[in-house]
Design a protein around this motif. Structure first.
Motif, PDB file in Angstrom:
ATOM      1  N   GLU A  88       0.855  -1.252   0.023  1.00 57.75           N
ATOM      2  CA  GLU A  88      -0.034   0.028   0.026  1.00 57.75           C
ATOM      3  C   GLU A  88       0.861   1.477   0.249  1.00 57.75           C
ATOM      4  N   ILE A  89       0.856   2.169  -1.118  1.00 55.65           N
ATOM      5  CA  ILE A  89       1.793   3.168  -1.301  1.00 55.65           C
ATOM      6  C   ILE A  89       0.956   4.460  -1.399  1.00 55.65           C
ATOM      7  N   ARG A  90       1.247   5.212  -0.400  1.00 61.99           N
ATOM      8  CA  ARG A  90       0.313   6.607  -0.048  1.00 61.99           C
ATOM      9  C   ARG A  90       1.377   7.838   0.113  1.00 61.99           C
ATOM     10  N   TYR A  91       0.990   8.715  -0.870  1.00 60.00           N
ATOM     11  CA  TYR A  91       1.765  10.069  -0.801  1.00 60.00           C
ATOM     12  C   TYR A  91       1.025  11.314  -0.444  1.00 60.00           C
ATOM     13  N   CYS A  92       1.067  11.726   0.683  1.00 61.58           N
ATOM     14  CA  CYS A  92       0.243  12.746   1.095  1.00 61.58           C
ATOM     15  C   CYS A  92       0.539  14.034   0.286  1.00 61.58           C
ATOM     16  N   MET A 140      -1.895  10.659  -2.997  1.00 59.33           N
ATOM     17  CA  MET A 140      -1.559   9.893  -4.225  1.00 59.33           C
ATOM     18  C   MET A 140      -1.514   8.552  -3.887  1.00 59.33           C
ATOM     19  N   TRP A 141      -2.363   7.699  -4.806  1.00 58.99           N
ATOM     20  CA  TRP A 141      -2.179   6.260  -4.550  1.00 58.99           C
ATOM     21  C   TRP A 141      -1.444   5.701  -5.655  1.00 58.99           C
ATOM     22  N   LEU A 142      -0.312   5.010  -5.361  1.00 61.98           N
ATOM     23  CA  LEU A 142       0.568   4.353  -6.294  1.00 61.98           C
ATOM     24  C   LEU A 142       0.441   2.595  -6.337  1.00 61.98           C
TER      25      LEU A 142
END
Length: 176
Positions: A88-92, A140-142
């Motif tokens: 699970e990759i999340r970029y705030c 951002m969901w990667l």
């Protein structure tokens, strides 16, 4: 974090306060970066991370009562303890929120992700998410390839990614 049933959006520090280093998170397989959220479209460090880790798919999600349909239901689902079979990759890129992960002793660690913070949770780690008291995050969901975001609510210890996670991060000292 403490075991209080108070509002999930509060910091929930233990008393006395305990802080966890980025190295301690990395021992659990949790990776993080500080990036330039104001310039994510042209950020060379983000581009490098995406290329090195194979993150080919990108999308955005705004989590707040005004922007997310079925907000109350979704926030409740996000806060349920679960795992995924992929990272699970999340970029705030705006706002903030908490990712809670379990440590080697099965205690919750609360990770406050703020603007510019990027977090990668390994496949198979039990975790949950909630907003903080600001009630807003744009993330951002990667993904590697097509997006797969299937949560498996606790317990799902029989899944291969969970078994791999336990072997790679929770039982390392055994020389396995």
């Amino acid at each position: 974090m403490d075991d209080s049933d108070e509002d999930q959006r509060l910091p929930h520090h233990r008393e006395p306060k305990e802080f966890v280093s980025l190295d301690q998170l990395a021992e659990l397989g949790v990776l993080s970066w500080r990036l330039d959220a104001d310039n994510y479209e042209t950020d060379e460090e983000l581009k490098k991370i995406r290329e090195e880790r194979g993150y080919s798919y990108m999308d955005f999600c705004e989590v707040c009562p005004e922007k997310l349909p079925n907000y109350e239901e979704k926030i409740k689902n996000f806060f349920g303890e679960h795992l995924h079979t992929d990272e699970e990759i999340r970029y705030c890129v705006a706002g903030s929120g908490y990712f809670d992960v379990r440590d080697q002793n099965d205690r919750w660690i609360r990770v406050w992700v703020k603007k510019g913070g990027m977090i990668v949770l390994p496949a198979g780690i039990y975790h949950r998410f909630t907003l903080d008291t600001n009630n807003y995050i744009k993330a951002m969901w990667l993904f590697v390839g097509d997006p797969v975001w299937t949560p498996y609510n606790h317990p799902h210890d029989h899944l291969p990614p969970r078994k791999e996670y336990i072997e790679n991060f929770l039982h390392k000292e055994g020389g396995g």
